[in-house]
Design an enzyme around this catalytic site. Structure first.
Site, PDB file in Angstrom:
ATOM      1  N   TYR A 138      68.388  24.311  51.701  1.00  0.00           N
ATOM      2  CA  TYR A 138      67.826  23.002  52.034  1.00  0.00           C
ATOM      3  C   TYR A 138      68.409  21.931  51.110  1.00  0.00           C
ATOM      4  CZ  TYR A 138      64.113  19.418  52.399  1.00  0.00           C
ATOM      5  OH  TYR A 138      63.404  18.257  52.564  1.00  0.00           O
ATOM      6  N   SER A 161      65.913  14.195  50.021  1.00  0.00           N
ATOM      7  CA  SER A 161      64.944  14.907  49.186  1.00  0.00           C
ATOM      8  C   SER A 161      65.430  14.952  47.753  1.00  0.00           C
ATOM      9  CB  SER A 161      64.748  16.330  49.698  1.00  0.00           C
ATOM     10  OG  SER A 161      64.017  17.090  48.756  1.00  0.00           O
TER      11      SER A 161
END
Lengths: 447, 245
Positions: free
Chosen positions: B151, B138
């Site tokens: 995250y 990501s």
């Protein structure tokens, strides 16, 4: 495009769902939803038949999987959120084509069934629903009903053309049509009057699978109903068929401040198109995409109609009176200096539609857009409704945003019987409007 | 013909990516937690032209299941040449701040389990001297930010792991691709307001397919994220700390 605004294609009327549910599997298409629901496919219905203000929209595009395809028989089974264009991309290289296609390939299979769409081959093939071999209906009581023309036949008839009100269509199987290549043999002919349109249609019926006419909706008197007649057949195979680049055309970048189609541009645009060629007829070898989907090449073309959007009016009138009624409709539209650049005439054949509420029926159909919904437009369309009602015709719900409950009752007398099949948890803005016989249909309109 | 293993095959991005490989006529081994969903996706990919599609149910958090799954994939497809890791969770940052076990669980799924899985894959590919490993990370891994650093830090760990793996396996002809999508309109982000930066899964899938076919090393998708993340990583700390990112 980022996110999603869940409008209809005409961008009118505005409606906001209270909740959007995106099903991940067919089994849970409507799981756990209780109140007013409506399946929303790809939003290509023009008016409010795909909208559910303050209710739940089931965003069915997430169910876009193929299930099976038999390249020998041409039977395709898929989920309801698959777009017709996805089907074509898959099956054309294998020698198959949609049995019926509307003027855009960005329509979901579920939407095509719920509106029982038609195409330029209606005189031969009838409606889309004629070629549906089976469908699965997901009801709010938790049942999954598999319907075919023979099993659960009444549910099949209610769901084909049933405007998404009988439950959520989750899957369907469709019988495709054999082709040999991606190209079409297209003949275009200029004609000077509505009478010529009828003559050309009659002449083309037997030899051409696809027929349609563009008309100049601004012409009156001796020029009334003049236009271009297009007729075509699939070509036999001629080597490799190049893909013209699906979905890669220009995008209409923004909503214009005012409609680009207005009383000042209407007549010049139509006149220009009528005189687009010095030759009166042409014969071309054309790829199927510009022939079937001339507007799909410009993404978001609906934005050209400005922030107020547009309404479309498509009606059908029976053959006997068809000529007189179409003459009157075109005359009133031209007199009002209203209407669109894209006015279409087509003869519907007598292949019966399988749906209880299907729009197509034998006769002549006229379709056109009206920019800037407002009192003048609505008054004109109400007047057109009077002509269509008197002729015993009907107006197409998938393209409607304003017909009255009384008009709907005249156009679709079977709707009361149809009510027995409406899922109690399903509803749409369209349905609330056309079944509400107690209120003045004009009260919600812009003034 | 590729022999492709996709772990996390029911994710929207993975499913759209698999369609591209199916259309190429590749053989696919799909791994996910939900058998019904895997079956529906497998049907679809067969219709779209995949030479072969097999499915396997596994929870990636169960590290002991990785080896048997890889054995099954190799047996089913007659070997493997491409692995795409597409699973992950987007944890609730606030919950992770309140509860250490939630933070650790997010790390376990997004980083630890991928490290375990790809270590096994890397050893297999190193032995046979070829292959391609791709993992969806990501843009959040490029710099830790207050709004989603649990995250983001797991993805940052994954990025560094993939960098090192690429370095190690280069000599053996094994390619390693680190995929860094921005925000994508999928069930993972269903509760988010969709701003102009959100991409459609099919666009991201097209970029991933292309990057795998061209054996790229790092993919930002859509491409504008490379610029955005360059700006964010270059922001001086004094400025960065006053921002709300």
């Amino acid at each position: 495009m980022a996110g999603h605004d869940y409008r209809s294609w005409g961008r009118y009327p505005a409606a906001t769902p209270a909740e959007v549910h995106r099903p991940v599997t067919r089994e849970h298409a409507i799981a756990g939803r209780a109140s007013s629901m409506l399946a929303y496919g790809n939003g290509r219905s023009y008016g409010d038949s795909c909208l559910n203000h303050d209710g739940t929209l089931l965003a069915m595009r997430s169910l876009d999987r193929f299930i099976a395809f038999d390249p020998a028989s041409g039977l395709l089974e898929c989920e309801a959120g698959v777009l017709l264009g996805d089907i074509l991309a898959l099956v054309i290289p294998q020698g198959w084509f949609l049995p019926v296609t509307p003027g855009t390939q960005f329509v979901s299979v579920g939407g095509a069934i719920a509106n029982d769409v038609h195409g330029k081959n209606h005189h031969r093939a009838g409606t889309f629903g004629r070629h549906v071999r089976s469908l699965e209906l997901c009801r709010s009581d938790g049942s999954h009903l598999v319907c075919t023309p023979d099993d659960n036949a009444d549910w099949f008839a209610a769901t084909v053309g049933g405007l998404g009100l009988t439950g959520a269509i989750t899957r369907a199987s469709i019988a495709l049509r054999r082709i040999q290549g991606a190209f079409m043999d297209v003949e275009s002919r200029r004609f000077g009057h509505l009478d010529d349109f009828f003559a050309l249609s009659a002449e083309s019926n037997d030899d051409y699978e696809y027929t349609v006419a563009w008309v100049d909706c601004t012409a009156r008197g001796t020029r009334l109903g003049r236009g271009w007649f297009m007729r075509a057949n699939h070509r036999p195979a001629l080597g490799q068929s190049p893909d013209p680049g699906r979905r890669s055309g220009p995008t209409f970048p923004f909503v214009t401040p005012v409609s680009m189609i207005n009383r000042f541009t209407l007549k010049p645009l139509n006149t220009l198109y009528y005189y687009r060629s010095i030759k009166n007829r042409s014969r071309t070898n054309q790829h199927y995409q510009p022939f079937f989907y001339p507007l799909d090449g410009i993404a978001h073309w609906n934005r050209a109609y400005g922030p107020r959007g547009f309404v479309q009016y498509q009606c059908v009138v029976p053959h006997d009176d068809g000529r007189a009624a179409i003459t009157e409709l075109l005359d009133r539209i031209a007199a009002a200096n209203a209407g669109s650049f894209l006015s279409v005439l087509k003869i519907f054949g007598d292949v019966p539609s399988p749906g209880m509420l299907s729009f197509p029926r034998p006769g002549v159909t006229l379709a056109l857009d009206f920019p800037n919904p407002g009192p003048r437009t609505f008054a004109l369309l109400d007047a057109l409704d009077q002509v269509v009602m008197a002729a015993g015709g009907a107006v197409y719900p998938a393209k409607d945003a304003r017909m009255s409950a009384a008009a709907f009752d005249r156009y679709f007398p079977d709707w009361r019987a149809f009510c027995a099949y409406v899922d109690p948890a399903f509803n749409s803005d369209f349905w609330r409007r056309v079944t509400d016989h107690d209120t003045d249909p004009n009260q919600d309109r812009p003034t | 013909m590729r022999k492709l293993l996709i772990v996390g095959a029911t994710s929207t991005i993975a499913e759209h990516t698999a369609r591209r490989f199916a259309a190429d006529g590749d053989a696919l081994f799909l791994v996910g937690r939900n058998d019904t969903r895997l079956a529906a996706i497998a049907e679809d990919l067969r219709v779209r032209g995949a030479a072969q599609v097999a499915t396997h149910v596994m929870d990636a958090d169960d590290l002991s299941a990785h080896g048997p799954m890889l054995d099954a994939a190799e047996a089913e497809l007659g070997g493997l040449d491409t692995v795409l890791v597409a699973y992950g969770t987007l944890p609730d940052q606030t919950a992770c701040q309140a509860d250490p076990s939630a933070a650790v669980a997010a790390w376990h799924t997004n980083a630890v389990s991928v490290v375990a899985l790809l270590t096994d894959v890397a050893n297999r590919f190193e032995r046979r001297g070829g292959g391609l490993i791709a993992a969806i990370s990501s843009v959040a891994g490029d710099r830790g930010r207050a709004s989603n650093y649990v995250y983001g830090s797991a993805k940052a760990g994954l990025n560094a792991f993939l960098d090192g793996l690429r370095h190690r396996l280069f000599a053996r002809g094994v390619q390693v691709l680190s995929i860094r999508p921005g925000m994508v309109d999928t069930p993972m982000t269903a509760d988010f307001d969709k701003g102009p930066l959100f991409a459609q899964p099919d666009k991201v899938a097209g970029d991933i397919h292309k990057a795998i076919c061209r054996r790229r090393a790092v993919l930002y998708t859509p491409g504008f994220w490379r610029l955005i993340m360059t700006v964010i990583t270059c922001l001086p700390r004094a400025v960065f700390h006053r921002s709300k990112l």
